[in-house]
Design an enzyme around this catalytic site. Structure first.
Site, PDB file in Angstrom:
ATOM      1  N   TYR A  13     -19.129  -8.292  10.672  1.00  0.00           N
ATOM      2  CA  TYR A  13     -19.481  -9.210  11.564  1.00  0.00           C
ATOM      3  C   TYR A  13     -21.101  -9.903  11.366  1.00  0.00           C
ATOM      4  O   TYR A  13     -21.902 -10.244  12.372  1.00  0.00           O
ATOM      5  CB  TYR A  13     -19.511  -8.918  12.829  1.00  0.00           C
ATOM      6  N   TYR A 141      -8.980  -5.828  22.447  1.00  0.00           N
ATOM      7  CA  TYR A 141      -9.265  -5.646  20.879  1.00  0.00           C
ATOM      8  C   TYR A 141      -8.100  -5.128  20.409  1.00  0.00           C
ATOM      9  O   TYR A 141      -8.091  -3.897  20.782  1.00  0.00           O
ATOM     10  CB  TYR A 141     -10.651  -5.223  20.674  1.00  0.00           C
ATOM     11  N   ASP A 242      -1.741   0.629  22.208  1.00  0.00           N
ATOM     12  CA  ASP A 242      -2.740   0.722  21.176  1.00  0.00           C
ATOM     13  C   ASP A 242      -3.692   1.760  21.439  1.00  0.00           C
ATOM     14  O   ASP A 242      -4.525   1.657  22.350  1.00  0.00           O
ATOM     15  CB  ASP A 242      -3.392  -0.667  20.849  1.00  0.00           C
ATOM     16  N   LYS A 271      -8.205   5.776  13.600  1.00  0.00           N
ATOM     17  CA  LYS A 271      -9.625   6.035  13.639  1.00  0.00           C
ATOM     18  C   LYS A 271      -9.699   7.557  13.533  1.00  0.00           C
ATOM     19  O   LYS A 271      -9.763   8.183  12.687  1.00  0.00           O
ATOM     20  CB  LYS A 271     -10.026   5.460  15.243  1.00  0.00           C
TER      21      LYS A 271
HETATM   22  N1  PMP Z   1      -7.268  -1.376  17.984  1.00  0.00           N
HETATM   23  C1  PMP Z   1      -8.367  -0.918  18.677  1.00  0.00           C
HETATM   24  C2  PMP Z   1      -7.958  -0.617  20.051  1.00  0.00           C
HETATM   25  C3  PMP Z   1      -9.188  -0.862  18.032  1.00  0.00           C
HETATM   26  O1  PMP Z   1     -10.611  -0.112  18.748  1.00  0.00           O
HETATM   27  C4  PMP Z   1      -9.462  -1.106  16.616  1.00  0.00           C
HETATM   28  C5  PMP Z   1     -10.833  -0.608  15.853  1.00  0.00           C
HETATM   29  N2  PMP Z   1     -12.060  -0.931  16.523  1.00  0.00           N
HETATM   30  C6  PMP Z   1      -8.457  -1.546  16.035  1.00  0.00           C
HETATM   31  C7  PMP Z   1      -7.130  -1.673  16.836  1.00  0.00           C
HETATM   32  C8  PMP Z   1      -8.404  -1.795  14.307  1.00  0.00           C
HETATM   33  O2  PMP Z   1      -8.647  -0.978  13.776  1.00  0.00           O
HETATM   34  P1  PMP Z   1      -9.168  -0.846  12.178  1.00  0.00           P
HETATM   35  O3  PMP Z   1     -10.494  -1.228  12.340  1.00  0.00           O
HETATM   36  O4  PMP Z   1      -9.317   0.526  11.772  1.00  0.00           O
HETATM   37  O5  PMP Z   1      -8.433  -2.029  11.594  1.00  0.00           O
END
Ligand code: PMP
Length: 423
Positions: A13, A141, A242, A271
Site C-alpha cells: 500500500y 477485511y 474468516d 497467517k
Molecule cells: N482475512 C483476514 C481477516 C486478514 O486479516 C487477512 C490479512 N490481513 C486476509 C484475510 C488476507 O490474507 P493474506 O494477506 O494472507 O492474503
C-alpha cells in the site's frame, strides 16, 4: 534506506515515487528483530498476526530443514504426501467439529476466494443458482484479491478505487455492541432485515468472528456471532468464518468462533498457521457443503500451483505441535492481563479515543489519524516494532514474549501517544 529497495521494490500500500521509509533488517530471533544498523527491536506485531512463536524457532527451523532434504515442493494434482496428510489431520481435529474437508491454498486472500467459490458452487449445484451474492458486515477485511475485496468494508476498503470492477455485495452495519456487552437489539435487527429481504440471492454471510482486524481492530459482542449463526440457519445462508487473523489462539480461544460456541459452514485459516514462516492457508468445510459441491460429479474448480506445498505443510504441523505443547492459553491470558493493566491508563491521554484488549491483542484508537512515518520512527528509536495505521496503534506480540519485554512495548506505545499530544 537501501537505494535499490527505494527505487525498485514496491512495499504494501505505498507509492513507488513517494514511499514511506522502510527499515532494513539483518535477522530476527525470538521476539527481537535486528536492524542492519545494529539496533534491536522488540516485535509488537508478530509480522501481522503470523509469528506467534517468535522468529527463528529451533523446532520450526528443524521441520523446514528436514522437509527440505525430502522435497520442497511437488504438485498436488494426482500426488499427495505426508506433510499434507499430517497437517490435514491436525486441522480437522483442532477446528470446530464437522469441519472435516480441507482445501489448502497459498495465502489468506486465496483461501477466502476458495470459501466464496465453495459457497457459490454449492448453491449452483443444489438447484438454487440465484443464491450467488454475499452478505458481510461493515468494518471487515478479508484480503486484497477481487472477490475478497468485494466483502471488505466499502469505505475503508478499495471499493471506490475499483468501482464497477469489484462485485457489489450486501453490507450489514458494523455491530456496535462491544465484546463483553449483551447484544443491542439494533445490531440484530439490521442484520435480520437484510437476510429477510435478500436471502434468496445470498449464498453466504462472511465475517471475521469477534475481532475485525485490518478493517478497524474492533471487537464485537459474541452474542452477535450467535445471532448471525441462527439467522443464517433460519434463512438458509451459509456462514463463512474468516479466522485468518483470529485463529490459533490470538483472541484467547483457539478459534474466535468458540467465544460464541458456533461452528461455521466454511472456515478460513492462514497467517499463524505456519508460525509466520511461509505462506499457507486452508479452507475447511462440512459434509453438507462438500457433498453439495460434489453432487452429480461436481468438482471444486480451484487448483493453485503451490497447493499444499510440502515445506509449508511440514512447518505448519510443527507449529501446531508447538502451539499445543507450549500451553498457549497461559501465554495469551498473561499477555491479556498485562495489556489490560498497562494500556488502559492511556485512555486519559488527550489524543486517545478508546482502548480495548482481547486475548493477545491490545488496541489504542486515537482521535485523529496518526502520521505513520513519524510515529514509526519514534517507536524504532524506543527499540520496539509497532506499525500503526489510520487511527489505530496496536500490539499483537508473539505469544512467547516475556513480561518485561511486553512492558517495553506498552511503555514505548505510551511515549508515542504522548508525542502525538505534543505535536
Ligand atoms: N482475512 C483476514 C481477516 C486478514 O486479516 C487477512 C490479512 N490481513 C486476509 C484475510 C488476507 O490474507 P493474506 O494477506 O494472507 O492474503
Amino acid at each position: 534506506m537501501n537505494t535499490f529497495d527505494k527505487n525498485h521494490l514496491w512495499h504494501p500500500y505505498t507509492s513507488m515515487q513517494n514511499p514511506l521509509p522502510v527499515y532494513e533488517i539483518e535477522d530476527a530471533h525470538g521476539v527481537y528483530i535486528h536492524l542492519k544498523d545494529g539496533r534491536r527491536l522488540i516485535d509488537g506485531m508478530s509480522s501481522w498476526w503470523a509469528a506467534i512463536h517468535g522468529y527463528n524457532h529451533p523446532d520450526l527451523n528443524a521441520a523446514a530443514k528436514d522437509q527440505l532434504d525430502k522435497v520442497a515442493h511437488v504438485m498436488f494434482g494426482g500426488l499427495t504426501h505426508k506433510p499434507a496428510i499430517t497437517l490435514g489431520k491436525k486441522l480437522v481435529s483442532l477446528t470446530p467439529s464437522s469441519l472435516d474437508y480441507v482445501y489448502f491454498s497459498d495465502s489468506g486472500s486465496v483461501s477466502v476466494e476458495v470459501a466464496i467459490k465453495m459457497a457459490v458452487q454449492f448453491w449452483q449445484n443444489t438447484g438454487k443458482p440465484s443464491k450467488n451474492r454475499l452478505l458481510t458486515i461493515r468494518g471487515g477485511y478479508h484480503g486484497d484479491t477481487f472477490a475478497a475485496m468485494s466483502v471488505c468494508d466499502p469505505v475503508t476498503g478499495m471499493h471506490n478505487l475499483f468501482k464497477g470492477v469489484v462485485s457489489e455485495q450486501y453490507f450489514a452495519p458494523k455491530p456496535l455492541t462491544r465484546f463483553d456487552e449483551p447484544l443491542a437489539i439494533e445490531d440484530k435487527n439490521s442484520l435480520e432485515a437484510i437476510l429477510k429481504k435478500h436471502h434468496k440471492n445470498i449464498a453466504a454471510m462472511i465475517l471475521e468472528p469477534i475481532v475485525q482486524g485490518a478493517g478497524g481492530m474492533w471487537f464485537y459482542s459474541s452474542e452477535y456471532l450467535s445471532v448471525a449463526r441462527k439467522l443464517c440457519d433460519e434463512y438458509d445462508v451459509l456462514l463463512i468464518a474468516d479466522e485468518i487473523a483470529t485463529g490459533f489462539g490470538r483472541t484467547g480461544k483457539l478459534f474466535a468462533c468458540e467465544h460464541a460456541d458456533i461452528t461455521p459452514d466454511i472456515l478460513c485459516v492462514g497467517k499463524a498457521l505456519t508460525g509466520g514462516y511461509v505462506s499457507l492457508a486452508a479452507t475447511l468445510t462440512n459434509e453438507r457443503v462438500m457433498s453439495g459441491i460434489s453432487l452429480n460429479g461436481g468438482v471444486l474448480m480451484h487448483g493453485p500451483t503451490f497447493m499444499a506445498n510440502p515445506l509449508a505443510c511440514a512447518i505448519a504441523s510443527a507449529n501446531l505441535e508447538l502451539l499445543i505443547n507450549n500451553k498457549w492459553q497461559n501465554c495469551v491470558s498473561k499477555i491479556e492481563k498485562q495489556l489490560q493493566a498497562e494500556l488502559s491508563v492511556y485512555i486519559n491521554l488527550p489524543a486517545v479515543a478508546d482502548v480495548r484488549v482481547l486475548g493477545a491483542i491490545g488496541v489504542v484508537e486515537t482521535k485523529s489519524v496518526v502520521d505513520v512515518a513519524i510515529l514509526q520512527k519514534c517507536f524504532v528509536d524506543s527499540g520496539v516494532w509497532i506499525r500503526p495505521f489510520g487511527k489505530l496503534v496496536y500490539l499483537m506480540p508473539p505469544y512467547i514474549i516475556q513480561a518485561e519485554e511486553l512492558n517495553r512495548l506498552t511503555s514505548a506505545l505510551g511515549k508515542g501517544l504522548e508525542a502525538l499530544n505534543n505535536s
